[in-house]
Design a protein around this motif. Sequence first.
Motif, PDB file in Angstrom:
ATOM      1  N   TYR A  30     -27.337  -1.229   6.611  1.00  0.00           N
ATOM      2  CA  TYR A  30     -25.961  -1.744   6.545  1.00  0.00           C
ATOM      3  C   TYR A  30     -25.157  -1.108   7.670  1.00  0.00           C
ATOM      4  O   TYR A  30     -25.584  -0.120   8.282  1.00  0.00           O
ATOM      5  N   MET A  49     -25.586  16.745   1.856  1.00  0.00           N
ATOM      6  CA  MET A  49     -25.470  16.230   0.498  1.00  0.00           C
ATOM      7  C   MET A  49     -26.421  15.028   0.320  1.00  0.00           C
ATOM      8  O   MET A  49     -27.156  14.917  -0.659  1.00  0.00           O
ATOM      9  N   ALA A  50     -26.397  14.130   1.306  1.00  0.00           N
ATOM     10  CA  ALA A  50     -27.246  12.930   1.248  1.00  0.00           C
ATOM     11  C   ALA A  50     -28.719  13.328   1.238  1.00  0.00           C
ATOM     12  O   ALA A  50     -29.515  12.780   0.466  1.00  0.00           O
ATOM     13  N   ARG A  53     -29.836  14.631  -2.235  1.00  0.00           N
ATOM     14  CA  ARG A  53     -29.998  13.590  -3.262  1.00  0.00           C
ATOM     15  C   ARG A  53     -31.155  12.653  -2.902  1.00  0.00           C
ATOM     16  O   ARG A  53     -31.917  12.241  -3.768  1.00  0.00           O
ATOM     17  N   ASN A  54     -31.273  12.321  -1.631  1.00  0.00           N
ATOM     18  CA  ASN A  54     -32.359  11.422  -1.226  1.00  0.00           C
ATOM     19  C   ASN A  54     -33.725  12.023  -1.541  1.00  0.00           C
ATOM     20  O   ASN A  54     -34.649  11.315  -1.941  1.00  0.00           O
ATOM     21  N   GLN A  72     -26.679   2.636   8.819  1.00  0.00           N
ATOM     22  CA  GLN A  72     -27.649   3.432   8.066  1.00  0.00           C
ATOM     23  C   GLN A  72     -28.871   2.616   7.706  1.00  0.00           C
ATOM     24  O   GLN A  72     -28.785   1.425   7.403  1.00  0.00           O
ATOM     25  N   VAL A  84     -28.838   5.038  -4.813  1.00  0.00           N
ATOM     26  CA  VAL A  84     -28.133   5.654  -3.683  1.00  0.00           C
ATOM     27  C   VAL A  84     -27.132   4.657  -3.091  1.00  0.00           C
ATOM     28  O   VAL A  84     -25.981   4.983  -2.811  1.00  0.00           O
ATOM     29  N   SER A  87     -23.925   4.342  -4.948  1.00  0.00           N
ATOM     30  CA  SER A  87     -22.945   5.404  -4.639  1.00  0.00           C
ATOM     31  C   SER A  87     -22.305   5.180  -3.272  1.00  0.00           C
ATOM     32  O   SER A  87     -21.088   5.276  -3.114  1.00  0.00           O
ATOM     33  N   ILE A  88     -23.167   4.869  -2.299  1.00  0.00           N
ATOM     34  CA  ILE A  88     -22.654   4.705  -0.925  1.00  0.00           C
ATOM     35  C   ILE A  88     -21.603   3.596  -0.874  1.00  0.00           C
ATOM     36  O   ILE A  88     -20.561   3.726  -0.230  1.00  0.00           O
ATOM     37  N   ASP A  91     -18.203   4.700  -1.810  1.00  0.00           N
ATOM     38  CA  ASP A  91     -17.682   5.909  -1.154  1.00  0.00           C
ATOM     39  C   ASP A  91     -16.425   5.593  -0.331  1.00  0.00           C
ATOM     40  O   ASP A  91     -16.463   4.735   0.557  1.00  0.00           O
ATOM     41  N   ARG A  93     -15.085   7.171   2.000  1.00  0.00           N
ATOM     42  CA  ARG A  93     -15.082   7.630   3.395  1.00  0.00           C
ATOM     43  C   ARG A  93     -15.360   6.502   4.375  1.00  0.00           C
ATOM     44  O   ARG A  93     -15.222   6.664   5.579  1.00  0.00           O
TER      45      ARG A  93
HETATM   46  C1  LIG Z   1     -21.928   6.608   5.711  1.00  0.00           C
HETATM   47  C2  LIG Z   1     -22.392   7.284   4.464  1.00  0.00           C
HETATM   48  C3  LIG Z   1     -23.756   7.447   4.231  1.00  0.00           C
HETATM   49  C4  LIG Z   1     -24.205   8.078   3.081  1.00  0.00           C
HETATM   50  N1  LIG Z   1     -25.545   8.214   2.883  1.00  0.00           N
HETATM   51  C5  LIG Z   1     -25.980   8.756   1.742  1.00  0.00           C
HETATM   52  C6  LIG Z   1     -27.371   8.840   1.470  1.00  0.00           C
HETATM   53  O1  LIG Z   1     -28.226   8.479   2.263  1.00  0.00           O
HETATM   54  N2  LIG Z   1     -27.744   9.406   0.299  1.00  0.00           N
HETATM   55  C7  LIG Z   1     -26.861   9.865  -0.613  1.00  0.00           C
HETATM   56  O2  LIG Z   1     -27.265  10.336  -1.666  1.00  0.00           O
HETATM   57  N3  LIG Z   1     -25.531   9.799  -0.365  1.00  0.00           N
HETATM   58  C8  LIG Z   1     -25.080   9.269   0.764  1.00  0.00           C
HETATM   59  N4  LIG Z   1     -23.734   9.203   1.003  1.00  0.00           N
HETATM   60  C9  LIG Z   1     -22.835   9.826   0.028  1.00  0.00           C
HETATM   61  C10 LIG Z   1     -22.635   8.908  -1.172  1.00  0.00           C
HETATM   62  O3  LIG Z   1     -21.723   7.913  -0.819  1.00  0.00           O
HETATM   63  C11 LIG Z   1     -22.090   9.687  -2.392  1.00  0.00           C
HETATM   64  O4  LIG Z   1     -20.960  10.413  -2.027  1.00  0.00           O
HETATM   65  C12 LIG Z   1     -23.107  10.651  -2.950  1.00  0.00           C
HETATM   66  O5  LIG Z   1     -24.375  10.094  -3.051  1.00  0.00           O
HETATM   67  C13 LIG Z   1     -22.673  11.140  -4.350  1.00  0.00           C
HETATM   68  O6  LIG Z   1     -22.821  10.116  -5.270  1.00  0.00           O
HETATM   69  P1  LIG Z   1     -21.762   9.839  -6.446  1.00  0.00           P
HETATM   70  O7  LIG Z   1     -20.437   9.683  -5.741  1.00  0.00           O
HETATM   71  O8  LIG Z   1     -22.232   8.589  -7.097  1.00  0.00           O
HETATM   72  O9  LIG Z   1     -21.846  11.060  -7.306  1.00  0.00           O
HETATM   73  C14 LIG Z   1     -23.252   8.581   2.146  1.00  0.00           C
HETATM   74  C15 LIG Z   1     -21.900   8.411   2.389  1.00  0.00           C
HETATM   75  C16 LIG Z   1     -21.453   7.771   3.523  1.00  0.00           C
HETATM   76  C17 LIG Z   1     -19.993   7.614   3.769  1.00  0.00           C
END
Ligand SMILES: Cc1cc2nc3c(=O)[nH]c(=O)nc-3n(C[C@H](O)[C@H](O)[C@H](O)COP(=O)(O)O)c2cc1C
Length: 353
Positions: A30, A49-50, A53-54, A72, A84, A87-88, A91, A93
């Motif tokens: 995406y 963090m990613a 969890r990954n 990504q 995952v 969640s993304i 997000d 951000r």
């Molecule tokens: C551009 C971008 C890429 C992300 N990639 C991942 C990822 O590969 N794996 C992951 O676990 N979280 C990733 N995150 C963070 C998740 O959006 C999220 O904050 C995190 O997984 C926590 O999940 P929760 O908010 O459901 O607790 C990414 C966030 C952004 C903004």
Amino acid sequence: MMAREDWSEFPGNQEQHGSESAQPLMTLTYRSRATGAMSPAGLRQLREMAAARNRAEGVTGVVLYDNQRFFQWLEGPPDGVARVWSSISRDPRHTDIEAISVHAAPTRLFGQWDMRLSTSREEMADLRGMSPGLIHPEAERLATLAIGTDSDAVRGLIADVFGRYESLQTVTEQLIEPAARRLSDLWSSGDCSEYEVTLGLCRLQTSMRVLMADSVPDIADEPLVVLVAPLPGEIHLLGATLGAEATWQAGWETELRFPSTEEALKKIVATNWFDAVDLSLSPANQREHRIPSMEKIIATVRRASQNPALVVVAGGRAFYDRLATSSDVGADASHASAAQVTQAIEQARRGRL
Ligand SMILES: Cc1cc2nc3c(=O)[nH]c(=O)nc-3n(C[C@H](O)[C@H](O)[C@H](O)COP(=O)(O)O)c2cc1C
């Protein structure tokens, strides 16, 4: 943006998963736009963090960030990727999230990356505290040259960068070691053979020795006596050679040895006085599987040493990639670059006072 319901239509979602090889794999890509400029610390935190969890979800991939745009690639078992992604896509951000492709994949493309973060050159330099403009293109070019046929070109490039920066640390950290890691990554992706990696690393090692041959440092006022060695069994000797170069240039009394067995190393520390010992794994390969044996060997070294207050430091790509810490291997300190051996030893000695 892709609707959540789309997941149930993905064939892999209805299947029972067994072992990794029996599981269907899927990839999702995406793109999106950051809601605000991401700071280096913010990006680092996101990546760490990613990755954590990954790892738990069996998901691997890469995220690119450039000029407030994300791209990504996620790959892994469908349910892990779906969780995952869920969640993304929530997000805050980023916004304007647009799925580009979702499909079954025969193999992983980024099997060794829980989440690799790639940024533009300037942002990458910022992230790692490097001077922008130097690192990636030249380190990458050096890796290519190192597996080519022109040894002079390898030496020429290293000499050229050294001439510009006049710093062994810069050349080691920003050129040689990234090139070594690049060689290993080329091997992992099937773009060169193990033979070529080993040959390439030898070329880098020889070129560095030639470069530094004329530079004879002043002896330090109170030189430490250090043993620098690759961990017995480690065939990539470049890390130890670079480490020895750093301690030698610091004016320390440096002994560079290549013990092939734990017993041989034990004998060296039992029959000589050392203030500190630096043991290193490959600067190119991750060598995660060698962490337990490194711990065991470090314990042996401490027991065998003539110096009851011996400082032991550890290095190699495993530490650069943060797959291991000093406490994992029972060392007093670790270093992400052979250029930081002296700092690691000094830091460990200060910690003892
Ligand atoms: C551009 C971008 C890429 C992300 N990639 C991942 C990822 O590969 N794996 C992951 O676990 N979280 C990733 N995150 C963070 C998740 O959006 C999220 O904050 C995190 O997984 C926590 O999940 P929760 O908010 O459901 O607790 C990414 C966030 C952004 C903004």
